[in-house]
Design a protein around this motif. Structure first.
Motif, mmCIF file in Angstrom:
data_model
loop_
_atom_site.group_PDB
_atom_site.id
_atom_site.type_symbol
_atom_site.label_atom_id
_atom_site.label_comp_id
_atom_site.label_asym_id
_atom_site.label_seq_id
_atom_site.Cartn_x
_atom_site.Cartn_y
_atom_site.Cartn_z
ATOM 1 N N LEU A 73 -8.845 5.998 8.787
ATOM 2 C CA LEU A 73 -7.066 5.426 7.734
ATOM 3 C C LEU A 73 -7.471 4.033 7.659
ATOM 4 C CD1 LEU A 73 -4.828 6.462 10.432
ATOM 5 C CD2 LEU A 73 -6.194 8.324 8.850
ATOM 6 N N ASP A 74 -6.843 3.567 5.967
ATOM 7 C CA ASP A 74 -6.914 2.428 5.694
ATOM 8 C C ASP A 74 -8.355 2.163 4.678
ATOM 9 O OD1 ASP A 74 -4.874 1.505 5.310
ATOM 10 O OD2 ASP A 74 -4.688 0.821 7.892
ATOM 11 N N GLY A 75 -8.163 4.197 4.199
ATOM 12 C CA GLY A 75 -10.650 3.954 4.496
ATOM 13 C C GLY A 75 -10.285 3.037 2.786
ATOM 14 N N ASP A 76 -9.265 2.622 2.511
ATOM 15 C CA ASP A 76 -9.498 1.705 0.908
ATOM 16 C C ASP A 76 -10.526 0.161 1.396
ATOM 17 O OD1 ASP A 76 -6.517 2.127 1.700
ATOM 18 O OD2 ASP A 76 -6.612 0.116 1.290
ATOM 19 N N TYR A 77 -10.144 -0.826 3.088
ATOM 20 C CA TYR A 77 -10.416 -1.174 3.069
ATOM 21 C C TYR A 77 -11.521 -1.208 4.371
ATOM 22 C CZ TYR A 77 -6.790 -2.348 6.407
ATOM 23 O OH TYR A 77 -5.910 -2.324 7.392
ATOM 24 N N LEU A 78 -11.121 0.250 5.153
ATOM 25 C CA LEU A 78 -11.995 0.138 6.802
ATOM 26 C C LEU A 78 -12.691 0.979 6.472
ATOM 27 C CD1 LEU A 78 -9.591 0.669 9.213
ATOM 28 C CD2 LEU A 78 -10.443 -1.255 9.112
ATOM 29 N N PHE A 79 -13.276 1.558 5.821
ATOM 30 C CA PHE A 79 -14.808 2.400 5.633
ATOM 31 C C PHE A 79 -15.742 2.097 5.541
ATOM 32 C CE2 PHE A 79 -17.733 4.383 2.292
ATOM 33 C CZ PHE A 79 -17.239 5.898 3.680
ATOM 34 N N VAL A 106 -18.471 9.994 8.164
ATOM 35 C CA VAL A 106 -17.815 9.200 8.466
ATOM 36 C C VAL A 106 -16.993 9.535 6.873
ATOM 37 C CG1 VAL A 106 -16.583 6.960 8.067
ATOM 38 C CG2 VAL A 106 -19.212 7.560 9.226
ATOM 39 N N VAL A 107 -15.470 9.786 7.080
ATOM 40 C CA VAL A 107 -14.520 9.760 6.309
ATOM 41 C C VAL A 107 -13.243 9.128 6.010
ATOM 42 C CG1 VAL A 107 -13.270 11.513 5.268
ATOM 43 C CG2 VAL A 107 -15.024 12.500 6.329
ATOM 44 N N GLY A 108 -13.111 8.094 4.960
ATOM 45 C CA GLY A 108 -12.014 7.738 4.894
ATOM 46 C C GLY A 108 -10.729 7.361 3.770
ATOM 47 N N ILE A 109 -9.873 7.489 4.019
ATOM 48 C CA ILE A 109 -8.635 7.895 3.511
ATOM 49 C C ILE A 109 -7.890 6.798 2.681
ATOM 50 C CG2 ILE A 109 -6.476 9.593 3.170
ATOM 51 C CD1 ILE A 109 -7.200 10.167 6.135
ATOM 52 N N ASN A 110 -7.996 6.970 1.129
ATOM 53 C CA ASN A 110 -7.450 5.688 0.710
ATOM 54 C C ASN A 110 -5.860 5.750 0.635
ATOM 55 O OD1 ASN A 110 -9.541 4.976 0.242
ATOM 56 N ND2 ASN A 110 -9.574 4.951 -2.042
ATOM 57 N N GLN A 111 -5.241 4.375 1.016
ATOM 58 C CA GLN A 111 -4.340 4.638 1.265
ATOM 59 C C GLN A 111 -3.344 3.521 0.733
ATOM 60 O OE1 GLN A 111 -4.799 5.671 5.844
ATOM 61 N NE2 GLN A 111 -2.240 6.018 5.348
ATOM 62 N N VAL A 112 -4.138 3.157 0.001
ATOM 63 C CA VAL A 112 -3.781 1.322 -1.137
ATOM 64 C C VAL A 112 -1.855 1.862 -1.737
ATOM 65 C CG1 VAL A 112 -5.269 1.964 -3.053
ATOM 66 C CG2 VAL A 112 -4.650 -0.795 -2.347
ATOM 67 N N ALA A 113 -1.969 2.417 -2.031
ATOM 68 C CA ALA A 113 -1.102 2.682 -2.840
ATOM 69 C C ALA A 113 0.118 3.743 -1.971
ATOM 70 C CB ALA A 113 -0.709 3.356 -3.879
ATOM 71 N N SER A 114 0.034 4.384 -0.844
ATOM 72 C CA SER A 114 0.525 5.632 -0.522
ATOM 73 C C SER A 114 0.922 4.881 1.193
ATOM 74 C CB SER A 114 0.031 6.612 -0.640
ATOM 75 O OG SER A 114 -1.124 6.854 0.263
ATOM 76 N N ARG A 115 0.232 3.595 1.689
ATOM 77 C CA ARG A 115 0.332 3.089 2.875
ATOM 78 C C ARG A 115 1.700 3.641 4.123
ATOM 79 N NH1 ARG A 115 -0.481 -1.499 6.570
ATOM 80 N NH2 ARG A 115 -2.146 -0.346 7.844
#
Length: 377
Positions: A58-64, A85-94
């Motif tokens: 989660l928080d893939g925008d910076y943790l991925f 590895v799968v990152g989910i970007n959440q920068v606009a929806s966290r």
């Protein structure tokens, strides 16, 4: 801090050789499209039957990127399995993704939809498209670290390992997690981390959470807590990722000096039986087979020689021929067995035959020639 930044840059740069895919995912549960980052192992081939653990970040925008770099680096050296590895970007929806009801403290509205998106859409999609095993890991930071706890409360949890970096714990979460882990019947890894200079309000809750979890008496739960010195809410992530991964994949690691001394040499049924048990345990824990590595063959051979266990050396030589028929490994360890048996003619034959095979990390023509000259003399 400068050293940590350089380490993260290095780890991210080495993942370039792995296959990274950026793709939009249209979700009916969310009613919108989400950006995914997917890292496949080096030399990934969809036609092969090899299955890989799945890491959801989660928080893939910076943790991925730091996760992908660490995983690729450790897999390169054989310290852990190759993973997807799968990152989910959440920068606009966290905020809406991680929303929970303020009365019952469980996901609600958009938070419930995001929860269903992961379990009912994302994981089935990844499983349909890539070769992933049933061993799944999920990781988060701050609010997303709190959120991943909700997956613990399913009767049959989707994930076997949970990585929580400085979680912003919801009310009652600590008590609920303690109760759930107390009754867990499946081997589950739970990693928790904070730091000396973590956010004060979070740190107090995390320390209390650790006190509760440290008192757990459930052999199915594998728990670790780290409180990093000279780190804060953000830098602890770079320190915690390798610690968490090492904890989760400790069994997978090649035999080291401590394992050799404390377990291989002292195993009642002998070193070869220890090797069989280790690889059986890996398959049982992680849900996939690990190919026998040369480091472990070398360790078991050393133990068999030290203990004068000829049967173990004989079984090991058979296994080496089975697993590495075209490598010098097969000839070397079969020759070693016959040499130990004092059948020098057979030993010489195998050492000589190995000169026509492929060298390995530890065995080349010089090693075989030393054995051949030693016997002839």
């Amino acid at each position: 801090m400068q050293k940590l930044t350089l380490l993260l840059i290095f780890l991210v740069s080495i993942s370039i050789d792995a296959q990274v895919i950026y793709e939009p995912f249209s979700s009916s549960k969310l009613g919108e499209t989400r950006e995914l980052k997917i890292q496949l192992p080096r030399n990934y081939n969809s036609e092969e039957k090899t299955e890989y653990p799945l890491i959801i970040v989660l928080d893939g925008d910076y943790l991925f990127e730091p996760f992908a770099g660490n995983l690729d680096y450790q897999a390169y050296w054989g310290e852990m399995p190759k993973c997807i590895v799968v990152g989910i970007n959440q920068v606009a929806s966290r905020d809406k993704d991680l929303f929970y009801d303020k009365e019952i403290y469980f996901p609600a509205h958009e938070g419930a939809s995001f929860y269903e998106f992961i379990g009912m859409e994302l994981i089935p999609y990844i499983e349909s498209k890539y070769n992933v095993s049933k061993f799944r890991v999920i990781a988060g930071h701050d609010l997303s670290a709190n959120f991943i706890n909700y997956f613990l409360f399913k009767d049959d949890p989707l994930f076997r390992a949970f990585i929580l970096f400085s979680p912003d714990l919801a009310p009652e979460m600590a008590n609920r997690v303690q109760e759930r882990l107390t009754t867990m019947t499946t081997d589950t890894f739970y990693y928790l981390a904070s730091a000396e200079n973590d956010v004060t309000d979070l740190k107090e809750k995390i320390v209390n959470h650790n006190t509760q979890l440290a008192a757990l008496n459930n052999p199915k739960v594998h728990y670790r807590f780290d409180d990093f010195k000279d780190a804060d809410h953000y830098s602890l992530v770079g320190l915690g990722i390798p610690k968490a991964l090492n904890e989760i994949f400790a069994l997978y690691k090649p035999i080291n000096k401590q394992e050799y001394t404390d377990q291989v040499l002292t195993y009642q049924e002998g070193p070869f039986k220890y090797l069989e048990k280790k690889y059986d345990d890996i398959e049982f824990f992680y849900g996939f087979e690990k190919k026998l590595v040369e480091n472990d063959i070398k360790a078991i051979a050393a133990a068999a020689n030290k203990l004068d266990n000829l049967d173990a050396l004989k079984d090991l030589s058979k296994l080496a021929r089975q697993e590495y028929p075209e490598s010098m490994i097969s000839a070397y360890y079969t020759g070693m067995y016959y040499e130990k048996e004092n059948n020098m003619k057979k030993a010489l034959q195998y050492y000589q035959s190995g000169l026509l095979l492929k060298p390995s990390d530890f065995i080349d023509k010089d090693v075989l020639l030393d054995k051949i000259y030693s016997i002839k003399e």
